[in-house]
Enzyme design. Structure first.
Site, PDB file in Angstrom:
ATOM      1  N   SER A 155       0.864  -1.195   0.000  1.00  0.00           N
ATOM      2  CA  SER A 155       0.000   0.000   0.000  1.00  0.00           C
ATOM      3  C   SER A 155       0.890   1.232   0.000  1.00  0.00           C
ATOM      4  O   SER A 155       2.046   1.163   0.445  1.00  0.00           O
ATOM      5  CB  SER A 155      -0.875   0.010   1.259  1.00  0.00           C
ATOM      6  OG  SER A 155      -1.396   1.304   1.484  1.00  0.00           O
ATOM      7  N   TYR A 181      -2.133  -1.996  10.391  1.00  0.00           N
ATOM      8  CA  TYR A 181      -2.175  -2.048   8.925  1.00  0.00           C
ATOM      9  C   TYR A 181      -0.972  -1.312   8.329  1.00  0.00           C
ATOM     10  O   TYR A 181      -0.265  -1.847   7.470  1.00  0.00           O
ATOM     11  CB  TYR A 181      -3.482  -1.421   8.432  1.00  0.00           C
ATOM     12  CG  TYR A 181      -3.655  -1.476   6.936  1.00  0.00           C
ATOM     13  CD1 TYR A 181      -4.143  -2.620   6.320  1.00  0.00           C
ATOM     14  CD2 TYR A 181      -3.329  -0.384   6.133  1.00  0.00           C
ATOM     15  CE1 TYR A 181      -4.304  -2.673   4.941  1.00  0.00           C
ATOM     16  CE2 TYR A 181      -3.483  -0.431   4.758  1.00  0.00           C
ATOM     17  CZ  TYR A 181      -3.973  -1.580   4.167  1.00  0.00           C
ATOM     18  OH  TYR A 181      -4.122  -1.637   2.800  1.00  0.00           O
TER      19      TYR A 181
HETATM   20  N1  LIG Z   1      -8.670  -1.116  -1.741  1.00  0.00           N
HETATM   21  C1  LIG Z   1      -7.696  -0.253  -1.500  1.00  0.00           C
HETATM   22  O1  LIG Z   1      -7.888   0.961  -1.609  1.00  0.00           O
HETATM   23  C2  LIG Z   1      -6.330  -0.749  -1.129  1.00  0.00           C
HETATM   24  C3  LIG Z   1      -5.307   0.188  -1.036  1.00  0.00           C
HETATM   25  C4  LIG Z   1      -4.025  -0.251  -0.713  1.00  0.00           C
HETATM   26  C5  LIG Z   1      -3.778  -1.585  -0.507  1.00  0.00           C
HETATM   27  N2  LIG Z   1      -4.803  -2.491  -0.574  1.00  0.00           N
HETATM   28  C6  LIG Z   1      -4.477  -3.901  -0.312  1.00  0.00           C
HETATM   29  O2  LIG Z   1      -4.998  -4.712  -1.341  1.00  0.00           O
HETATM   30  C7  LIG Z   1      -5.314  -6.006  -0.828  1.00  0.00           C
HETATM   31  C8  LIG Z   1      -6.748  -6.345  -1.209  1.00  0.00           C
HETATM   32  O3  LIG Z   1      -7.593  -5.375  -0.605  1.00  0.00           O
HETATM   33  P1  LIG Z   1      -9.086  -5.109  -1.072  1.00  0.00           P
HETATM   34  O4  LIG Z   1      -9.299  -3.658  -0.990  1.00  0.00           O
HETATM   35  O5  LIG Z   1      -9.388  -5.848  -2.315  1.00  0.00           O
HETATM   36  O6  LIG Z   1      -9.852  -5.775   0.185  1.00  0.00           O
HETATM   37  P2  LIG Z   1     -11.138  -6.695   0.291  1.00  0.00           P
HETATM   38  O7  LIG Z   1     -12.159  -6.283  -0.687  1.00  0.00           O
HETATM   39  O8  LIG Z   1     -11.480  -6.692   1.736  1.00  0.00           O
HETATM   40  O9  LIG Z   1     -10.598  -8.140  -0.134  1.00  0.00           O
HETATM   41  C9  LIG Z   1      -9.773  -8.877   0.703  1.00  0.00           C
HETATM   42  C10 LIG Z   1      -9.675 -10.297   0.201  1.00  0.00           C
HETATM   43  O10 LIG Z   1      -8.856 -11.043   1.109  1.00  0.00           O
HETATM   44  C11 LIG Z   1      -9.606 -12.147   1.629  1.00  0.00           C
HETATM   45  N3  LIG Z   1      -9.185 -12.399   3.001  1.00  0.00           N
HETATM   46  C12 LIG Z   1      -9.367 -11.611   4.089  1.00  0.00           C
HETATM   47  N4  LIG Z   1      -8.865 -12.193   5.185  1.00  0.00           N
HETATM   48  C13 LIG Z   1      -8.331 -13.382   4.776  1.00  0.00           C
HETATM   49  C14 LIG Z   1      -7.673 -14.443   5.440  1.00  0.00           C
HETATM   50  N5  LIG Z   1      -7.451 -14.420   6.758  1.00  0.00           N
HETATM   51  N6  LIG Z   1      -7.256 -15.512   4.704  1.00  0.00           N
HETATM   52  C15 LIG Z   1      -7.479 -15.558   3.360  1.00  0.00           C
HETATM   53  N7  LIG Z   1      -8.097 -14.588   2.693  1.00  0.00           N
HETATM   54  C16 LIG Z   1      -8.524 -13.510   3.386  1.00  0.00           C
HETATM   55  C17 LIG Z   1     -11.068 -11.717   1.499  1.00  0.00           C
HETATM   56  O11 LIG Z   1     -11.996 -12.792   1.457  1.00  0.00           O
HETATM   57  P3  LIG Z   1     -12.685 -13.465   2.778  1.00  0.00           P
HETATM   58  O12 LIG Z   1     -13.328 -12.360   3.538  1.00  0.00           O
HETATM   59  O13 LIG Z   1     -13.621 -14.481   2.225  1.00  0.00           O
HETATM   60  O14 LIG Z   1     -11.561 -14.105   3.528  1.00  0.00           O
HETATM   61  C18 LIG Z   1     -11.017 -11.006   0.158  1.00  0.00           C
HETATM   62  O15 LIG Z   1     -11.017 -11.949  -0.900  1.00  0.00           O
HETATM   63  C19 LIG Z   1      -5.073  -5.931   0.680  1.00  0.00           C
HETATM   64  O16 LIG Z   1      -3.817  -6.462   0.997  1.00  0.00           O
HETATM   65  C20 LIG Z   1      -5.112  -4.435   0.963  1.00  0.00           C
HETATM   66  O17 LIG Z   1      -4.381  -4.098   2.089  1.00  0.00           O
HETATM   67  C21 LIG Z   1      -6.073  -2.090  -0.872  1.00  0.00           C
END
Ligand SMILES: NC(=O)c1ccc[n+]([C@@H]2O[C@H](COP(=O)([O-])OP(=O)(O)OC[C@H]3O[C@@H](n4cnc5c(N)ncnc54)[C@H](OP(=O)(O)O)[C@@H]3O)[C@@H](O)[C@H]2O)c1
Length: 269
Positions: free
Chosen positions: A155, A170
């Protein structure tokens, strides 16, 4: 013409059932992957996303096997089970996207230690465990000309210090995995595996939608590109990093936020 693709590759995407992980999975399906493996905790989400990706492949005339394996990657034994189950389903692994992540926001006085453990167990330990388990398979698949790829979903908070939401664990975890990526890039490069980190700013997703709504227009106004990240932004970046053309890129942390982190605004996740 430069054709960025992942032709014939097998890609494993943790947290591939929704959000940024699903964007990556779709990009691989549409751009030549032979097989895409996704995982997340919820079996139903795994099944639904598997069906969605299979339909995407079929509708676009792509021959791509989709495997979905439920697992909680914050638990060591589950990581091992996920790896073993993947090994039974695929012949090789060329690409690992260590994307699954979690967050917790609460001010210092109210921040539970259990939340720190929860976030770090997935965002750092889970990432490390997956890389450790898959490294031998990745090494087998990589060549000098076209190394295997690990991309860590970090991130922009790994690059700046802006935190109004109390996402202490985080932010620390993302700084940690960005460093882990550089460390492993040096160690795994000679084994024909490159390791890079993507550092997204704000992209709409289940994780970020609440913060985006709370921040309102400021997030867009303060962004030099005057918008949030999109699915296409994520797909272009991941395809490039995993394409043959990017084989010399190793150990970078690539900001993907329209430049928002450079003015300290907008990108706080
Ligand atoms: N969206 C943003 O703006 C943003 C910005 C910077 C970085 N990121 C990073 O991008 C990545 C994805 O984020 P996102 O925004 O797409 O979040 P999200 O929509 O919450 O998706 C997270 C994914 O991870 C899975 N997950 C959560 N806990 C888990 C566990 N313990 N074991 C296995 N799978 C797990 C979730 O499915 P389940 O709930 O079914 O487990 C889901 O498929 C993360 O690492 C986040 O920190 C996101």
């Amino acid at each position: 013409m430069v054709d960025f693709n992942v032709n014939g590759k097998t890609a494993v995407i943790t947290g591939g059932t929704r959000g940024l992980g699903l964007h990556c999975a779709e990009a691989f399906v549409l751009n030549g992957a032979d097989c895409v493996v996704i995982t997340s905790r919820k079996a139903k989400a795994c099944e639904e996303s598997k069906a969605l990706l299979e339909k995407l492949a079929k509708d676009n005339g792509k021959d791509c096997k989709i495997v979905a394996i439920p697992s909680d990657l914050s638990v060591e034994e589950d990581c091992i089970k996920f790896f073993e189950a993947t090994k039974k389903e695929v012949k090789k692994v060329d690409i690992l996207i260590a994307n699954a992540g979690a967050t917790w926001g609460a001010q210092l006085e109210d921040h539970p230690i259990s939340a720190m453990h929860k976030v770090l167990s997935l965002n750092i330990v889970g990432v490390f465990n997956c890389i450790k388990l898959f490294a031998p398979m990745l090494e087998e698949a990589g060549t000098h000309e076209d190394p295997a790829r690990i991309v860590i979903m970090s991130s922009v908070v790994s690059l700046i210090n802006v935190d109004q939401a109390g996402v202490y664990g985080y932010a620390a975890s993302k700084a940690g995995v960005s460093h882990l990526g550089k460390n492993l890039a040096v160690q795994l490069g000679p084994r024909n595996i490159t390791v890079n980190s993507l550092a997204p700013g704000f992209f709409p997703s289940k994780m970020s939608d609440g913060l985006i709504a709370a921040a309102g227009d400021i997030m867009i106004e303060s962004n030099p590109r005057k918008r949030l990240g999109t699915k296409e932004d994520m797909q272009s970046a991941i395809l490039f990093l995993c394409s043959k053309q990017a084989n010399y890129i190793n150990g970078i942390v690539l900001p993907l936020d329209g430049g928002a982190y450079l003015n300290g605004g907008g990108a706080k996740l």
